[in-house]
Design a protein around this motif. Structure first.
Motif, PDB file in Angstrom:
ATOM      1  N   GLU A  18       0.824  -1.200   0.000  1.00 27.80           N
ATOM      2  CA  GLU A  18       0.000   0.000   0.000  1.00 27.80           C
ATOM      3  C   GLU A  18       0.866   1.262   0.000  1.00 27.80           C
ATOM      4  N   GLN A  19       1.954   1.236   0.757  1.00 25.96           N
ATOM      5  CA  GLN A  19       2.867   2.379   0.790  1.00 25.96           C
ATOM      6  C   GLN A  19       3.515   2.603  -0.572  1.00 25.96           C
ATOM      7  N   LEU A  20       3.892   1.525  -1.227  1.00 24.41           N
ATOM      8  CA  LEU A  20       4.511   1.632  -2.539  1.00 24.41           C
ATOM      9  C   LEU A  20       3.521   2.178  -3.562  1.00 24.41           C
ATOM     10  N   GLY A  21       2.271   1.743  -3.475  1.00 22.88           N
ATOM     11  CA  GLY A  21       1.251   2.266  -4.376  1.00 22.88           C
ATOM     12  C   GLY A  21       1.031   3.749  -4.179  1.00 22.88           C
ATOM     13  N   HIS A  22       1.014   4.184  -2.931  1.00 18.70           N
ATOM     14  CA  HIS A  22       0.864   5.606  -2.621  1.00 18.70           C
ATOM     15  C   HIS A  22       2.051   6.399  -3.152  1.00 18.70           C
ATOM     16  N   LEU A  23       3.257   5.876  -2.964  1.00 15.12           N
ATOM     17  CA  LEU A  23       4.454   6.573  -3.424  1.00 15.12           C
ATOM     18  C   LEU A  23       4.444   6.717  -4.946  1.00 15.12           C
ATOM     19  N   ALA A  24       4.077   5.653  -5.656  1.00 20.46           N
ATOM     20  CA  ALA A  24       4.038   5.712  -7.123  1.00 20.46           C
ATOM     21  C   ALA A  24       3.055   6.773  -7.596  1.00 20.46           C
ATOM     22  N   SER A  25       1.889   6.821  -6.986  1.00 22.60           N
ATOM     23  CA  SER A  25       0.893   7.825  -7.347  1.00 22.60           C
ATOM     24  C   SER A  25       1.413   9.232  -7.044  1.00 22.60           C
ATOM     25  N   LEU A  26       2.071   9.400  -5.921  1.00 25.70           N
ATOM     26  CA  LEU A  26       2.618  10.695  -5.534  1.00 25.70           C
ATOM     27  C   LEU A  26       3.669  11.169  -6.524  1.00 25.70           C
ATOM     28  N   CYS A  27       4.493  10.257  -7.011  1.00 19.70           N
ATOM     29  CA  CYS A  27       5.530  10.629  -7.973  1.00 19.70           C
ATOM     30  C   CYS A  27       4.921  11.098  -9.289  1.00 19.70           C
ATOM     31  N   LEU A  28       3.792  10.513  -9.688  1.00 20.00           N
ATOM     32  CA  LEU A  28       3.094  11.002 -10.876  1.00 20.00           C
ATOM     33  C   LEU A  28       2.589  12.425 -10.656  1.00 20.00           C
ATOM     34  N   LYS A  29       2.106  12.710  -9.467  1.00 23.53           N
ATOM     35  CA  LYS A  29       1.625  14.069  -9.170  1.00 23.53           C
ATOM     36  C   LYS A  29       2.783  15.064  -9.125  1.00 23.53           C
ATOM     37  N   LEU A  30       3.931  14.633  -8.627  1.00 25.24           N
ATOM     38  CA  LEU A  30       5.092  15.514  -8.595  1.00 25.24           C
ATOM     39  C   LEU A  30       5.556  15.860 -10.005  1.00 25.24           C
ATOM     40  N   GLU A  31       5.443  14.912 -10.914  1.00 25.29           N
ATOM     41  CA  GLU A  31       5.774  15.210 -12.317  1.00 25.29           C
ATOM     42  C   GLU A  31       4.864  16.309 -12.839  1.00 25.29           C
ATOM     43  N   VAL A  32       3.582  16.244 -12.488  1.00 26.16           N
ATOM     44  CA  VAL A  32       2.643  17.283 -12.923  1.00 26.16           C
ATOM     45  C   VAL A  32       3.033  18.631 -12.323  1.00 26.16           C
ATOM     46  N   GLU A  33       3.395  18.635 -11.048  1.00 24.94           N
ATOM     47  CA  GLU A  33       3.738  19.887 -10.367  1.00 24.94           C
ATOM     48  C   GLU A  33       5.200  20.249 -10.623  1.00 24.94           C
ATOM     49  N   THR A  34       5.545  20.344 -11.869  1.00 22.38           N
ATOM     50  CA  THR A  34       6.893  20.728 -12.285  1.00 22.38           C
ATOM     51  C   THR A  34       6.759  21.663 -13.475  1.00 22.38           C
ATOM     52  N   TYR A  35       7.296  22.856 -13.343  1.00 20.43           N
ATOM     53  CA  TYR A  35       7.218  23.844 -14.425  1.00 20.43           C
ATOM     54  C   TYR A  35       8.453  24.733 -14.368  1.00 20.43           C
ATOM     55  N   PRO A  36       9.019  25.070 -15.567  1.00 21.08           N
ATOM     56  CA  PRO A  36       8.534  24.729 -16.908  1.00 21.08           C
ATOM     57  C   PRO A  36       9.122  23.400 -17.406  1.00 21.08           C
ATOM     58  N   LYS A  37       8.270  22.500 -17.849  1.00 17.26           N
ATOM     59  CA  LYS A  37       8.658  21.268 -18.535  1.00 17.26           C
ATOM     60  C   LYS A  37       8.241  21.435 -19.994  1.00 17.26           C
ATOM     61  N   PRO A  38       9.162  21.361 -20.928  1.00 22.67           N
ATOM     62  CA  PRO A  38       8.829  21.660 -22.331  1.00 22.67           C
ATOM     63  C   PRO A  38       7.667  20.843 -22.883  1.00 22.67           C
ATOM     64  N   GLY A  39       6.603  21.526 -23.262  1.00 25.86           N
ATOM     65  CA  GLY A  39       5.485  20.903 -23.953  1.00 25.86           C
ATOM     66  C   GLY A  39       4.549  20.079 -23.102  1.00 25.86           C
ATOM     67  N   LEU A  40       4.864  19.917 -21.820  1.00 23.48           N
ATOM     68  CA  LEU A  40       4.113  19.000 -20.971  1.00 23.48           C
ATOM     69  C   LEU A  40       3.096  19.734 -20.096  1.00 23.48           C
ATOM     70  N   VAL A  41       2.061  18.989 -19.700  1.00 22.00           N
ATOM     71  CA  VAL A  41       1.062  19.522 -18.779  1.00 22.00           C
ATOM     72  C   VAL A  41       1.707  19.779 -17.418  1.00 22.00           C
ATOM     73  N   SER A  42       1.339  20.876 -16.807  1.00 25.04           N
ATOM     74  CA  SER A  42       1.797  21.182 -15.452  1.00 25.04           C
ATOM     75  C   SER A  42       0.680  21.888 -14.700  1.00 25.04           C
ATOM     76  N   HIS A  43       0.975  22.279 -13.454  1.00 22.91           N
ATOM     77  CA  HIS A  43       0.016  23.045 -12.666  1.00 22.91           C
ATOM     78  C   HIS A  43      -0.142  24.466 -13.186  1.00 22.91           C
ATOM     79  N   VAL A  44       0.701  24.868 -14.150  1.00 21.13           N
ATOM     80  CA  VAL A  44       0.636  26.215 -14.712  1.00 21.13           C
ATOM     81  C   VAL A  44      -0.183  26.259 -15.992  1.00 21.13           C
ATOM     82  N   ASP A  45       0.039  25.311 -16.902  1.00 19.85           N
ATOM     83  CA  ASP A  45      -0.722  25.283 -18.154  1.00 19.85           C
ATOM     84  C   ASP A  45      -0.778  23.861 -18.709  1.00 19.85           C
TER      85      ASP A  45
END
Length: 287
Positions: A18-45
């Protein structure tokens, strides 16, 4: 949205599935909350994407958490590739249901899912090998022997341009994670020790510069890939996040990618995988 990596590995080496599943999901969210990432979706656009935004990606990550948990548990039980693949198929169906048919994380289900399975397996046996090495040893042959997706844009680009793609990356033990992303991640922390978002930007740029990203090939062909790699390489050569005004430089690259409809989705997945591996301190202890 304000996601922070609030992860501290428990003192015991074997983390619960369960902890590993939570960590994996969290890492996907951290990728989203990264800006500026060229061409990628973020919390900014939304980057070069018209069909998804940060909220959709985070909803997808939450939907996938229990499946990453199941993959970790299956790995701990010594499951073969057929069982892992069945869980992955179920995860993809749940993702598409949660996103109204938008492919938000198909690549991450595959790569991050295998790393979860390897983490479960490693914890159950109490061994110290890197997760990528375990994936290659345990499931590498089966990964190559498995069915080839006809729907994945990355798989189509891989066949068209002869790039290895996600299948080769996993079967070989994720060399882009271990040889590119993790060294970049650790080096970036010396440049910006109190700015993890900047560290993730630098790591993403390093991946774009060196990986033959099949998502870039799908959207822009060889010319698009070369443009992306040259742009990221120029950012790094100029000092990356260690250079004053780096955010303006990175934002300019981001806007150039958007104008060309380029999105390095494979590099985004690899960034999330690197964050996952880095968070599991056992990999740092492996010889």
């Amino acid at each position: 949205m304000n996601v922070a990596l609030r992860w501290q590995a428990p003192p015991q080496r074997a983390l619960r599935a369960e902890q590993l599943g939570h960590l994996a999901s969290l890492c996907l969210k951290l990728e989203v909350e990264t800006y500026p990432k060229p061409g990628l979706v973020s919390h900014v656009d939304n980057g070069a994407h018209r069909d998804m935004d940060a909220g959709l990606l985070c909803r997808s990550a939450d939907t996938l958490a229990p499946f990453f948990h199941d993959l970790a548990a299956a790995g701990a039980e010594g499951a073969g590739m057929d069982r892992l693949r069945a869980i992955g198929v179920a995860a993809e169906r749940a993702m598409l249901a949660a996103t109204s048919g938008v492919n938000t994380h198909r690549g991450a289900i595959f790569g991050l899912g295998l790393l979860c399975a390897a983490a479960g397996y490693r914890g159950a046996l109490g061994i110290r090998k890197p997760l990528g090495e375990l994936v290659s040893q345990r499931w590498g042959d089966a990964i190559y022997a498995g069915p080839i997706s006809l729907r994945s844009h990355g798989a189509v680009a891989s066949r068209r341009y002869g790039a290895g793609g996600a299948r080769a990356e996993a079967a070989c033990g994720f060399p882009s994670v271990y040889d590119i992303a993790l060294p970049a991640l650790h080096a970036a922390r010396t440049l910006a020790p109190r700015d993890e978002e900047a560290v993730r930007v630098q790591t993403c740029m390093a991946l774009i510069a060196d990986v033959a990203d099949t998502n870039l090939l799908h959207r822009g062909g060889v010319d698009g890939l070369r443009f992306a790699q040259a742009s990221a390489s120029a950012f790094l050569a100029a000092g990356g996040i260690g250079c004053p005004g780096w955010r303006k430089h990175a934002d300019g690259i981001h806007q150039a990618f958007v104008a060309r409809n380029l999105s390095p989705g494979g590099s985004a997945d690899l960034l999330a995988m690197a964050l996952f591996v880095d968070a599991l301190f056992v990999d740092r202890l492996a010889p």
